[in-house]
Scaffold this motif. Structure first.
Motif, PDB file in Angstrom:
ATOM      1  N   SER A 224      18.520 -27.570 -12.994  1.00  0.00           N
ATOM      2  CA  SER A 224      19.019 -26.210 -13.177  1.00  0.00           C
ATOM      3  C   SER A 224      19.444 -25.600 -11.842  1.00  0.00           C
ATOM      4  O   SER A 224      20.489 -24.946 -11.754  1.00  0.00           O
ATOM      5  N   ARG A 225      18.657 -25.817 -10.821  1.00  0.00           N
ATOM      6  CA  ARG A 225      18.945 -25.249  -9.503  1.00  0.00           C
ATOM      7  C   ARG A 225      20.250 -25.803  -8.927  1.00  0.00           C
ATOM      8  O   ARG A 225      21.047 -25.072  -8.342  1.00  0.00           O
ATOM      9  N   THR A 226      20.485 -27.094  -9.093  1.00  0.00           N
ATOM     10  CA  THR A 226      21.661 -27.719  -8.473  1.00  0.00           C
ATOM     11  C   THR A 226      22.926 -27.583  -9.317  1.00  0.00           C
ATOM     12  O   THR A 226      24.018 -27.819  -8.817  1.00  0.00           O
TER      13      THR A 226
ATOM     14  N   ARG B 200      25.831 -25.465 -11.186  1.00  0.00           N
ATOM     15  CA  ARG B 200      26.465 -24.151 -11.148  1.00  0.00           C
ATOM     16  C   ARG B 200      26.195 -23.433 -12.472  1.00  0.00           C
ATOM     17  O   ARG B 200      25.947 -24.079 -13.499  1.00  0.00           O
ATOM     18  N   HIS B 201      26.296 -22.124 -12.463  1.00  0.00           N
ATOM     19  CA  HIS B 201      26.137 -21.347 -13.697  1.00  0.00           C
ATOM     20  C   HIS B 201      27.138 -21.862 -14.728  1.00  0.00           C
ATOM     21  O   HIS B 201      28.316 -22.011 -14.437  1.00  0.00           O
TER      22      HIS B 201
ATOM     23  N   HIS C  60      13.775 -28.101 -13.443  1.00  0.00           N
ATOM     24  CA  HIS C  60      14.053 -26.979 -12.536  1.00  0.00           C
ATOM     25  C   HIS C  60      15.076 -27.391 -11.486  1.00  0.00           C
ATOM     26  O   HIS C  60      16.006 -26.636 -11.192  1.00  0.00           O
ATOM     27  N   GLU C  61      14.936 -28.571 -10.929  1.00  0.00           N
ATOM     28  CA  GLU C  61      15.865 -29.044  -9.901  1.00  0.00           C
ATOM     29  C   GLU C  61      17.265 -29.248 -10.464  1.00  0.00           C
ATOM     30  O   GLU C  61      18.253 -28.935  -9.811  1.00  0.00           O
TER      31      GLU C  61
ATOM     32  N   ARG D  65       9.430 -29.933 -13.101  1.00  0.00           N
ATOM     33  CA  ARG D  65      10.066 -29.757 -11.785  1.00  0.00           C
ATOM     34  C   ARG D  65      11.449 -30.415 -11.761  1.00  0.00           C
ATOM     35  O   ARG D  65      12.378 -29.882 -11.161  1.00  0.00           O
TER      36      ARG D  65
ATOM     37  N   ARG E 158      22.200 -28.504  -2.278  1.00  0.00           N
ATOM     38  CA  ARG E 158      22.148 -27.042  -2.304  1.00  0.00           C
ATOM     39  C   ARG E 158      22.219 -26.509  -3.739  1.00  0.00           C
ATOM     40  O   ARG E 158      22.733 -27.170  -4.632  1.00  0.00           O
ATOM     41  N   ASP E 159      21.759 -25.287  -3.898  1.00  0.00           N
ATOM     42  CA  ASP E 159      21.853 -24.595  -5.187  1.00  0.00           C
ATOM     43  C   ASP E 159      23.308 -24.560  -5.637  1.00  0.00           C
ATOM     44  O   ASP E 159      24.214 -24.309  -4.824  1.00  0.00           O
ATOM     45  N   GLY E 160      23.529 -24.805  -6.927  1.00  0.00           N
ATOM     46  CA  GLY E 160      24.857 -24.686  -7.502  1.00  0.00           C
ATOM     47  C   GLY E 160      25.871 -25.695  -6.999  1.00  0.00           C
ATOM     48  O   GLY E 160      27.073 -25.444  -7.055  1.00  0.00           O
TER      49      GLY E 160
ATOM     50  N   ARG F  11      12.671 -33.204  -6.095  1.00  0.00           N
ATOM     51  CA  ARG F  11      13.078 -32.439  -4.914  1.00  0.00           C
ATOM     52  C   ARG F  11      14.483 -32.908  -4.530  1.00  0.00           C
ATOM     53  O   ARG F  11      14.645 -33.642  -3.551  1.00  0.00           O
TER      54      ARG F  11
END
Length: 176
Positions: free
Chosen positions: A150-152, A154-155, A147-148, A144, A119-121, A115
């Motif tokens: 990947s979420r944090t 940037r593309h 996933h975290e 998880r 923020r995202d990206g 967790r």
């Protein structure tokens, strides 16, 4: 429940200090006061050698997150190379060492990689060194973490990931 005074928890919940008799995971113990005794060569010089070899892969991918940053040895090396860098670690002991010994106040937060408190990206790159992935007994917890990350990121961001292939090591180095 007791809350650890003077520290901010970025995991999205209260900081619960476990009491004697509470169950703990192995990684909650392994990265405490025993870590520097068990791994004396995991130091600034080791981090510098690794960054000398792989640091160019980061290019201009900033800021960099040092995931499971421990005592901040990679974080300090990246800052020396002028990268905008932040670290996160679950261990109070290691975070305190990073902030105190390496003067990384404001660069390191205590948090759980399942967790992430960002923020995202938020990051151009994530660095995860010294096999700091795969600690969790439940595969969904390890998923998880990915996933975290990947979420944090940037593309198009970069994950620099150090991981020991335990199955290969068993096949190559253990007798049947």
């Amino acid at each position: 429940r007791s809350v650890r005074p003077g520290y901010h928890d970025r995991t999205g919940g209260d900081i619960v200090v476990k009491k004697p008799g509470d169950s703990v995971e192995w990684y909650e113990i392994a990265f405490d006061r025993m870590y520097p005794l068990l791994y004396p060569r995991r130091d600034r010089e080791e981090a510098e050698r690794v960054l000398d070899c792989f640091g160019d892969l980061l290019g201009d991918a900033e800021p960099v997150l040092d995931l499971a940053c421990g005592n901040g040895r990679y974080l300090a090396g990246l800052l020396k190379r002028k990268f905008t860098t932040f670290g996160v670690d679950l261990s109070w002991f290691m975070v305190e060492r990073a902030v105190g010994a390496r003067r990384l106040r404001g660069k390191v937060v205590r948090g759980d990689m399942r967790r992430l408190p960002f923020r995202d990206g938020s990051f151009g790159a994530v660095l995860n060194m010294f096999t700091s992935f795969g600690y969790f007994a439940v595969d969904m917890d390890n998923l998880r973490v990915l996933h975290e990350v990947s979420r944090t990121l940037r593309h198009g961001g970069l994950l620099l990931f150090d991981f020991v292939n335990a199955s290969w090591i068993r096949r190559q180095h253990l007798l049947d």
